[in-house]
Design a protein around this motif. Structure first.
Motif, short mmCIF file in Angstrom:
data_model
loop_
_atom_site.label_atom_id
_atom_site.label_comp_id
_atom_site.label_asym_id
_atom_site.label_seq_id
_atom_site.Cartn_x
_atom_site.Cartn_y
_atom_site.Cartn_z
N GLY A 314 6.89 6.72 -8.66
CA GLY A 314 5.53 7.51 -9.22
C GLY A 314 5.36 7.79 -7.85
O GLY A 314 6.08 7.65 -7.05
N ASN A 315 4.07 8.53 -7.42
CA ASN A 315 3.28 8.51 -6.45
C ASN A 315 2.76 6.88 -5.90
O ASN A 315 2.84 5.88 -6.28
CB ASN A 315 2.04 9.18 -7.10
CG ASN A 315 2.10 10.64 -8.08
OD1 ASN A 315 3.12 11.33 -6.82
ND2 ASN A 315 0.85 10.61 -8.26
N GLY A 316 3.21 7.07 -4.57
CA GLY A 316 2.99 6.24 -3.50
C GLY A 316 1.70 5.70 -3.43
O GLY A 316 0.65 6.44 -4.08
N ILE A 317 0.99 4.05 -3.29
CA ILE A 317 -0.10 3.71 -3.85
C ILE A 317 0.07 2.88 -2.44
O ILE A 317 0.87 1.97 -2.39
CB ILE A 317 -0.30 3.31 -5.21
CG1 ILE A 317 -1.97 3.76 -4.41
CG2 ILE A 317 0.44 2.20 -5.81
CD1 ILE A 317 -3.34 3.61 -5.72
N THR A 318 -1.24 2.41 -1.79
CA THR A 318 -1.29 1.23 -0.77
C THR A 318 -3.11 0.72 -1.80
O THR A 318 -3.66 1.25 -1.08
CB THR A 318 -1.81 1.40 0.29
OG1 THR A 318 -0.49 1.91 1.30
CG2 THR A 318 -1.24 0.31 1.22
N ILE A 319 -3.19 -0.42 -1.93
CA ILE A 319 -4.00 -1.46 -2.46
C ILE A 319 -4.30 -2.77 -1.14
O ILE A 319 -3.62 -3.15 -1.50
CB ILE A 319 -4.37 -1.42 -3.61
CG1 ILE A 319 -3.58 -0.41 -4.90
CG2 ILE A 319 -5.69 -2.28 -4.01
CD1 ILE A 319 -3.78 -0.36 -5.90
N GLY A 320 -4.85 -3.06 -1.13
CA GLY A 320 -5.76 -4.41 -0.71
C GLY A 320 -5.56 -5.54 -1.18
O GLY A 320 -6.93 -4.64 -2.41
N PHE A 321 -5.20 -6.05 -1.00
CA PHE A 321 -6.14 -7.89 -2.16
C PHE A 321 -5.69 -9.17 -1.34
O PHE A 321 -4.94 -9.10 -0.57
CB PHE A 321 -4.53 -7.91 -3.62
CG PHE A 321 -4.75 -7.41 -4.37
CD1 PHE A 321 -5.49 -6.93 -4.80
CD2 PHE A 321 -3.72 -5.64 -4.62
CE1 PHE A 321 -5.37 -6.17 -6.36
CE2 PHE A 321 -3.72 -4.80 -5.58
CZ PHE A 321 -4.56 -5.22 -6.06
N ASN A 322 -6.99 -9.84 -1.62
CA ASN A 322 -6.13 -11.06 -1.84
C ASN A 322 -5.46 -12.18 -2.35
O ASN A 322 -5.11 -12.44 -2.51
CB ASN A 322 -7.66 -12.33 -1.61
CG ASN A 322 -7.60 -13.73 -1.17
OD1 ASN A 322 -7.39 -13.85 -1.07
ND2 ASN A 322 -9.64 -14.06 -1.17
N ALA A 323 -4.53 -12.28 -1.09
CA ALA A 323 -2.92 -12.61 -1.48
C ALA A 323 -2.95 -14.53 -2.02
O ALA A 323 -2.17 -14.86 -3.15
CB ALA A 323 -2.42 -13.11 -0.13
N ARG A 324 -4.60 -14.89 -1.32
CA ARG A 324 -4.99 -16.12 -1.56
C ARG A 324 -4.66 -15.95 -3.88
O ARG A 324 -4.27 -16.96 -4.77
CB ARG A 324 -5.69 -16.94 -1.22
CG ARG A 324 -6.06 -18.26 -1.93
CD ARG A 324 -5.21 -19.56 -1.93
NE ARG A 324 -4.15 -19.44 -2.58
CZ ARG A 324 -3.08 -20.38 -2.44
NH1 ARG A 324 -3.06 -20.51 -1.30
NH2 ARG A 324 -2.47 -20.56 -3.28
N TYR A 325 -5.54 -15.32 -3.80
CA TYR A 325 -5.79 -15.13 -5.24
C TYR A 325 -4.11 -14.24 -6.19
O TYR A 325 -4.03 -14.93 -7.08
CB TYR A 325 -6.94 -13.86 -6.23
CG TYR A 325 -8.11 -13.92 -5.14
CD1 TYR A 325 -8.70 -15.25 -4.84
CD2 TYR A 325 -9.22 -13.24 -5.61
CE1 TYR A 325 -10.25 -15.39 -4.16
CE2 TYR A 325 -10.52 -13.28 -3.70
CZ TYR A 325 -10.92 -14.04 -4.25
OH TYR A 325 -11.67 -14.51 -3.48
N LEU A 326 -3.39 -13.68 -5.83
CA LEU A 326 -2.28 -13.44 -6.61
C LEU A 326 -1.54 -14.58 -6.12
O LEU A 326 -0.69 -15.04 -7.93
CB LEU A 326 -1.68 -11.35 -5.54
CG LEU A 326 -2.69 -10.84 -5.35
CD1 LEU A 326 -1.23 -9.75 -5.02
CD2 LEU A 326 -2.35 -10.25 -6.79
N MET A 327 -1.58 -16.02 -5.25
CA MET A 327 -0.42 -16.51 -5.68
C MET A 327 -0.78 -18.12 -6.20
O MET A 327 -0.15 -18.59 -6.85
CB MET A 327 -0.65 -17.44 -4.50
CG MET A 327 0.33 -16.32 -3.00
SD MET A 327 0.68 -16.91 -1.27
CE MET A 327 -0.87 -16.87 -0.59
N ASP A 328 -2.28 -17.91 -6.47
CA ASP A 328 -2.84 -18.83 -7.74
C ASP A 328 -2.38 -18.26 -9.04
O ASP A 328 -1.75 -19.15 -9.28
CB ASP A 328 -4.21 -18.04 -7.48
CG ASP A 328 -4.78 -19.22 -6.60
OD1 ASP A 328 -4.53 -20.05 -5.58
OD2 ASP A 328 -5.86 -19.07 -6.33
N VAL A 329 -2.80 -17.10 -8.83
CA VAL A 329 -1.45 -16.48 -10.80
C VAL A 329 -0.41 -16.56 -10.85
O VAL A 329 0.41 -17.31 -11.40
CB VAL A 329 -2.05 -15.03 -11.07
CG1 VAL A 329 -1.64 -14.40 -12.03
CG2 VAL A 329 -4.01 -14.81 -10.79
N LEU A 330 0.88 -16.62 -9.44
CA LEU A 330 1.73 -16.23 -9.61
C LEU A 330 2.04 -18.05 -9.87
O LEU A 330 3.14 -18.75 -10.83
CB LEU A 330 3.09 -16.04 -8.48
CG LEU A 330 2.26 -14.50 -8.29
CD1 LEU A 330 2.65 -13.35 -6.99
CD2 LEU A 330 3.21 -13.67 -9.56
#
Length: 368
Positions: A314-330
């Motif tokens: 698919g099309n490429g995309i780049t999005i900014g995130f707070n890594a801490r928030y993603l790590m908390d979920v994982l």
């Protein structure tokens, strides 16, 4: 009052009080626990006017009575006693003699009559709940509770029974949201959901952690929650207010959906976040053909990049995130793979188990 008790049993009672008693308070007695000796054993009560825990413990009671003692200092003393047994004896003017083997302490107490009374909750209909299930639901939502005291409605978890015999728990701090839905059959007799405050939820988690398989009961009265398990009762005030309409925040399925190995993504985020700017933990998540690219840059330190191989066209995309928030979920996700749904650079990211949205996390994007 005089009784003899196993030091470990008294330590367990005082440990339960540590998270509740108020260290810095205009009411010094709230730094104390109420110790009551009766014919059947002793009860130890901790109460901060919002959360109260009463635990029952077997003891050899020589003389009944009650006194309040410093929760912290007596806990420290009991942890360091030389003998497996300890004797507490109330003296004149609310002093208490604590003796164990060769060690003796004379501690200043306060009158039991001055200790605030816990609210009575006879009218809370109790429902038997699975301790392991409730514990899992707390772990999967607690990280998203807001710590901003000005938004007090978000300083807890929304507990919402569904018509299907399931219960939904939701937490959000405005930047992310966690929702988990599990089977907790039984009629809580609630017209709508209630908000359980963060401190009460953390104490409930500690009590469940002790013995998740124990028989547990949960109930709600007008403005408080009641939790019971053998030998223990906990009561807490609920947050009064209307929880936001969280369903609006959860997007329908994202335009771009990829399956990512959980451990690989978690380790990559930990590495790349080392070079993220200041405290925002900002990283860029990029999607290109068969690749997920994580990058971070810091003008003072340099740049970092990691590439994960996965199936994506698919099309490429780049999005900014707070890594801490993603790590908390994982860190609380139990599946080997996680479904990561992305829209555009202004849309939130959604994470859940593949094909199962009973635990769903929403993370808002950020400018990087």
């Amino acid at each position: 009052m005089e009784f003899r008790i196993a030091a470990d049993e008294l330590k367990k009672a005082l440990y339960r009080a540590q998270g509740i008693v108020e260290r810095k308070t205009t009411m010094p007695i709230l730094a104390n626990v109420l110790v009551t000796a009766n014919k059947g054993g002793i009860t130890v009560t901790a109460f901060d006017l919002d959360i109260g825990v009463v635990s029952e413990h077997p003891a050899e009671v020589i003389k009944t009575g009650a006194v309040t003692l410093s929760a912290k200092y007596v806990f420290d003393i009991v942890q360091n006693l030389p003998d497996a047994q300890v004797t507490l004896k109330k003296l004149a003017n609310n002093y208490v003699d604590i003796s164990s083997g060769s060690a003796h302490f004379k501690i200043v107490g306060m009158a039991a009559e001055e200790y605030p009374k816990l609210p009575k909750e006879e009218n809370a209909p109790l429902v038997q709940v699975g301790g392991n299930t409730l514990l899992e639901m707390i772990k999967k939502t607690q990280f998203a509770i807001s710590s901003d005291e000005t938004r007090y409605i978000l300083n807890g978890v929304f507990f919402e029974p569904q018509s299907t015999g399931k219960v939904r728990m939701v937490a959000t701090d405005g930047h992310r949201l966690a929702l988990v839905e599990r089977e907790l059959p039984g009629d809580f007799k609630l017209k709508s959901g209630v908000i359980i405050p963060r401190k009460g939820l953390m104490e409930l988690k500690r009590l469940l952690d002790e013995a998740p398989d124990a028989e547990c009961y949960l109930g709600f009265a007008e403005n408080s929650a009641l939790f019971k398990k053998p030998g223990l009762t906990m009561v807490m005030r609920l947050i009064d207010g209307q929880f936001p309409e969280y369903q609006r925040v959860i997007p329908k399925e994202g335009e771009k959906v990829v399956l990512v190995p959980k451990v690989r993504l978690l380790e990559s985020l930990k590495r790349i976040a080392l070079l993220s700017a200041d405290k925002s933990n900002a990283v860029r998540i990029g999607l290109e053909e068969n690749q997920l690219i994580i990058t971070a840059s810091n003008p003072d330190l340099g740049e970092a990049k990691d590439v994960l191989e996965l199936a994506y066209r698919g099309n490429g995309i780049t999005i900014g995130f707070n890594a801490r928030y993603l790590m908390d979920v994982l860190s609380v996700t139990e599946t080997d793979e996680v479904s990561f749904e992305l829209g555009d650079e202004h849309s939130p990211g959604v994470l859940h188990a593949p094909g199962d949205r009973s635990f769903t996390a929403v993370v808002m994007p950020m400018r990087v």
